[in-house]
Scaffold this active site. Sequence first.
Site, PDB file in Angstrom:
ATOM      1  N   TYR A  67      14.163  10.777  -0.306  1.00 46.13           N
ATOM      2  CA  TYR A  67      14.998   9.731   0.283  1.00 46.13           C
ATOM      3  C   TYR A  67      16.474  10.103   0.192  1.00 46.13           C
ATOM      4  CZ  TYR A  67      11.239   6.217   0.417  1.00 46.13           C
ATOM      5  OH  TYR A  67      10.094   5.492   0.694  1.00 46.13           O
TER       6      TYR A  67
ATOM      7  N   TYR B 217       5.302  11.273  -1.744  1.00 49.89           N
ATOM      8  CA  TYR B 217       6.152  11.652  -2.876  1.00 49.89           C
ATOM      9  C   TYR B 217       5.623  11.055  -4.171  1.00 49.89           C
ATOM     10  CZ  TYR B 217       8.372   7.066  -2.291  1.00 49.89           C
ATOM     11  OH  TYR B 217       8.602   5.733  -2.183  1.00 49.89           O
TER      12      TYR B 217
ATOM     13  N   ARG C  22       2.814   8.281  -3.707  1.00 49.97           N
ATOM     14  CA  ARG C  22       2.774   7.337  -2.590  1.00 49.97           C
ATOM     15  C   ARG C  22       2.238   8.026  -1.350  1.00 49.97           C
ATOM     16  NH1 ARG C  22       5.188   2.928  -1.745  1.00 49.97           N
ATOM     17  NH2 ARG C  22       3.113   2.549  -0.962  1.00 49.97           N
TER      18      ARG C  22
ATOM     19  N   HIS D 166       4.655   6.756   4.149  1.00 47.10           N
ATOM     20  CA  HIS D 166       4.839   5.373   4.588  1.00 47.10           C
ATOM     21  C   HIS D 166       6.240   5.159   5.136  1.00 47.10           C
ATOM     22  CE1 HIS D 166       6.397   5.383   0.447  1.00 47.10           C
ATOM     23  NE2 HIS D 166       7.203   4.420   0.842  1.00 47.10           N
TER      24      HIS D 166
ATOM     25  N   HIS E  15       8.899   1.888   5.424  1.00 42.63           N
ATOM     26  CA  HIS E  15       9.165   0.494   5.080  1.00 42.63           C
ATOM     27  C   HIS E  15       9.610  -0.255   6.342  1.00 42.63           C
ATOM     28  CE1 HIS E  15       9.134   1.170   0.662  1.00 42.63           C
ATOM     29  NE2 HIS E  15       9.532   2.387   0.996  1.00 42.63           N
TER      30      HIS E  15
END
Lengths: 206, 245
Positions: free
Chosen positions: B111, B150, B160, B163, B165
Amino acid sequence: MPQRLDYLKETPSQTAGPYVHIGLAPGAAGFQIYDQELGWEIAGPGAKGERIRVEGVVVDGTGSPVKDVLLEAWQANAEGIYAHPEHPGDVEEGFRGWGRVITDFETGEWGFETVKPGPVLGRGGQMMAPHINLWIVARGINVGLNTRLYFEDEGEANAADPVLNVIEWERRRSTLIAGRSERGGKPVYRFDIRLQGEGETVFFDI
Amino acid sequence: MSTPPKQGEFYQRDRRWHPPALSQDYKTSVTRSPQFPLISLENTASEITGPAFGHNDINATDNDLLSNFAQPGESPIGERIIVHGRVLDENARPVPNTLVEIWQANASGRYRHKKDTYLSALDPNFGGCGRTLTDENGCYHFRTVKPGAYPWRNWVNDWRPAHIHVSVFGTGFAQRLITQLYFEGDPLIARCPIVNTIPDPEAVEMLIARLDMNATIPLDTIAYRFDIVLRGRRSTLFENRLEGN
């Protein structure tokens, strides 16, 4: 063939996670991408009413400040009118009534500037005391939490508020009342939110 | 301005369909979940209304994550995808002109956030956020790269699934929703403690975007379809108590 109810199911919620800022407050995540971020001005300069600051901290079940929260506020203007086509009446130019803030990464403090909302007509013709609706998301919160902030100096209206009175446990009502003080001649309302444990804030299923 | 048809409360949110506040396996929820039950409210103007957004609030290109952070002439690394779908309510009516915001990791699962210290690399041409308004039919679309999986500190070897959000508004504050989009066929979905906060497998299925070959641009960008359903509202058939009369 049996009769069918063909309603859809609501999309299930998931936590906003630790990096909610990237999407909803990218400046705080550390980069500039949009010409304007949304939610930094709830009541523009043209909005009437008393200018106030609202601030607080969100603490978890251990009493520690939560430093990755995003809060959204939704409120009526000083006349008790929401900036929405279904609400009778008009709001001033530049009054949006909606804001979005994050908690500080180091201290967990959040705050926003707005005008104090007026009382809003509730159900069955009853007036609701002035309040700000809050929605809280963060890592570890699976479905956004709804609560309401009421004002300490509205004792009479609060006592008659139909929503506060729905809370059977009278001692829990005070978790929704923001304390008033002055700083530099300006009113500041303190609203600490306790997610769990001693003094847990009342959350609503709206 | 025309008067919208009289509508009443939102349908009650099905709290058995959504994840509970406390889910032991998702450790952060343990200290961040209220212990008292939620207090149920009948809707008032405070819940029925909500913020509105317009084309002055955003740029038309904010929905293109392939270009909204890239240097001129450059492009992020990763699988080029279109994510599109409709925003509907539980009555299957489209929700037009509503704000949809997304954020995600890059193709390597990193991120662009100062708190993310994962050792995979940032992509200099990828920011990872986008936003758009649905059109008059409730349709929206984004262009982006498919995010990578990640690791995260929950159990020591939790990862995870890929995905995105997703945040949606609707017309009333009671419809406010944040969720996550997963990708069809990802083997990490079934192992994820965050996905598994959702008790009903059918509800999980609603979060899995489907490969959509019909929306794919040949030789250019592959497509996934993700429809979003917000709470519906009752028609006020016999009463109109919201207005107070």
